[in-house]
Scaffold this active site. Sequence first.
Site, PDB file in Angstrom:
ATOM      1  N   TYR A  30       0.849  -1.211   0.000  1.00  0.00           N
ATOM      2  CA  TYR A  30       0.000   0.000   0.000  1.00  0.00           C
ATOM      3  C   TYR A  30       0.880   1.255   0.000  1.00  0.00           C
ATOM      4  CZ  TYR A  30      -3.396  -3.456   1.795  1.00  0.00           C
ATOM      5  OH  TYR A  30      -4.189  -4.557   1.975  1.00  0.00           O
ATOM      6  N   GLN A 108     -14.091   6.241   2.221  1.00  0.00           N
ATOM      7  CA  GLN A 108     -13.972   5.229   3.284  1.00  0.00           C
ATOM      8  C   GLN A 108     -14.638   5.780   4.546  1.00  0.00           C
ATOM      9  OE1 GLN A 108      -9.766   4.250   3.541  1.00  0.00           O
ATOM     10  NE2 GLN A 108     -10.134   2.137   2.945  1.00  0.00           N
ATOM     11  N   ASP A 170     -13.135  -5.040   2.630  1.00  0.00           N
ATOM     12  CA  ASP A 170     -13.102  -5.209   1.175  1.00  0.00           C
ATOM     13  C   ASP A 170     -13.733  -6.472   0.579  1.00  0.00           C
ATOM     14  OD1 ASP A 170     -11.554  -3.007   1.671  1.00  0.00           O
ATOM     15  OD2 ASP A 170      -9.794  -3.711   0.603  1.00  0.00           O
ATOM     16  N   GLU A 402      -0.908  -6.917   9.302  1.00  0.00           N
ATOM     17  CA  GLU A 402      -2.139  -6.260   8.852  1.00  0.00           C
ATOM     18  C   GLU A 402      -3.361  -6.928   9.476  1.00  0.00           C
ATOM     19  OE1 GLU A 402      -2.449  -6.527   4.607  1.00  0.00           O
ATOM     20  OE2 GLU A 402      -4.158  -5.145   4.472  1.00  0.00           O
TER      21      GLU A 402
HETATM   22  C1  DGY Z   1      -6.615  -2.872  -1.456  1.00  0.00           C
HETATM   23  O1  DGY Z   1      -5.962  -2.559  -2.434  1.00  0.00           O
HETATM   24  O2  DGY Z   1      -6.794  -4.033  -1.087  1.00  0.00           O
HETATM   25  C2  DGY Z   1      -7.191  -1.794  -0.648  1.00  0.00           C
HETATM   26  O3  DGY Z   1      -7.669  -2.250   0.561  1.00  0.00           O
HETATM   27  C3  DGY Z   1      -8.255  -1.045  -1.365  1.00  0.00           C
HETATM   28  O4  DGY Z   1      -8.639  -0.002  -0.548  1.00  0.00           O
END
Ligand code: DGY
Length: 438
Positions: A30, A108, A170, A402
């Site tokens: 990320y 979000q 998600d 995470e």
């Molecule tokens: C991802 O790329 O998995 C993110 O959580 C999207 O927000």
Amino acid sequence: MKEQMIDKAIQVLDSNFQDGGFTIPSKGLYPFQWKWDSGFIALGFAHYDISKAKKEVETILDAQWENGFIPHIVFHNDSDTYFPGPNFHESNLHPLASKKYRSTGMTQPPVFGFILERLYEIAKDKEDMMNFIKKQIDKVYENHVYFYENRDLNNDGLVYIYHNWESGTDNSPLWDDIWETMNPPEYTFERRDTSHVDASQRPSKREYDHYLYIIEIAKEHNYHDAKIAELSPFLVLDPLFNSVLIRSNESLIRLYESIGNNEEKVDYLKQHQLKSVQSLNSKLFHKDLGAYVHFDLRNNRQIPYICSSSFAPLYSSAPTRLIAESLAKTMLEKFGDAGRYLCASFDPTHEKFNPKKYWRGPVWINMNWILYHGLKRHGFYDLASRIKSDSLELIEKNGFFEYFDSRQSNPDADSNGYGGNNFSWTAALLIDFLKEEV
Ligand code: DGY
């Protein structure tokens, strides 16, 4: 031990902090700034470096659009380690999008109301923090106005989300029945997430096709809210999203009242708050399940699954005594048996539960933080302290992951930590947990 953990968490946060004044959630996986991550991250910084905490909030709010919208990812930099990036999302299609930053065209959970209030609680120099809040608070207010004016379809105080990435949860099994109603094309694209993390811990390729398809529809209409509401195959009332809005309203009202001279804004928030609370309880609380559930507006049906979002309203004033008791009971009975860490992100007694896959079962520290404060608020001290000690144990034993496997003895892996490592909100909220004055 406590000091050592805090030192490690500080290292994680500092190494994820970027020159542009924002913090990435995790290296590689990320590489940009995410909206709700950034709120939780600011809380961690606030305990040891208040200027970084302020910078983090300032930077994300600076990416606000002219209509009050705040995007879920702000692409401060170019990175080829992430898909879908800025060229896919094309936020510039919306006429009121930020001219300064490229971003996504989705949002979000609106955490910044309660984040500003918590920053004030943590800050040692209250006057300095209040001055900061005075500069930022109208942006957060405008964001709430955006939701109420554009996303409250039934005028009942509940706002919709149009994409699973807006929920924050998600790939939850919650969305599976919605995917059944769609038949998106098979896109050709190169996933980047699965080169950082084991594919068994991430959404599938076919799930990604659905995610991309919804964005294509929104883009075809330049991210126009009314068109999205008319056409998106995904249109959901989410108890997590709405209770975060309600909780942030509470904070905005208190902060504006202490600032003074903001009666109109306070009145607006109070009026909407009343409706939101009533509708959350009358429309999303499922008595038989003993939990709040999601509602699929597109297909006009409840989504009768229990997940960690089902308990999130505890963090707000919404639940009555009876509802709060029923939530605590459901959490304990379904999610809290011996041998399991609290709180799995999806019902561990359900056949769709998957202890390793992202939002289909693992424990997430930001949800635990919300649930901890919610349980405490409603007087469930034992359950609250169990959530906090489970969170600390998971991080101490496995690292700053995470997400985590909720099974205390995990037959499938050496570690209970999954997804990205050195994950920012895990570090930030560990600091906030450990620094809490009890
Ligand atoms: C991802 O790329 O998995 C993110 O959580 C999207 O927000």
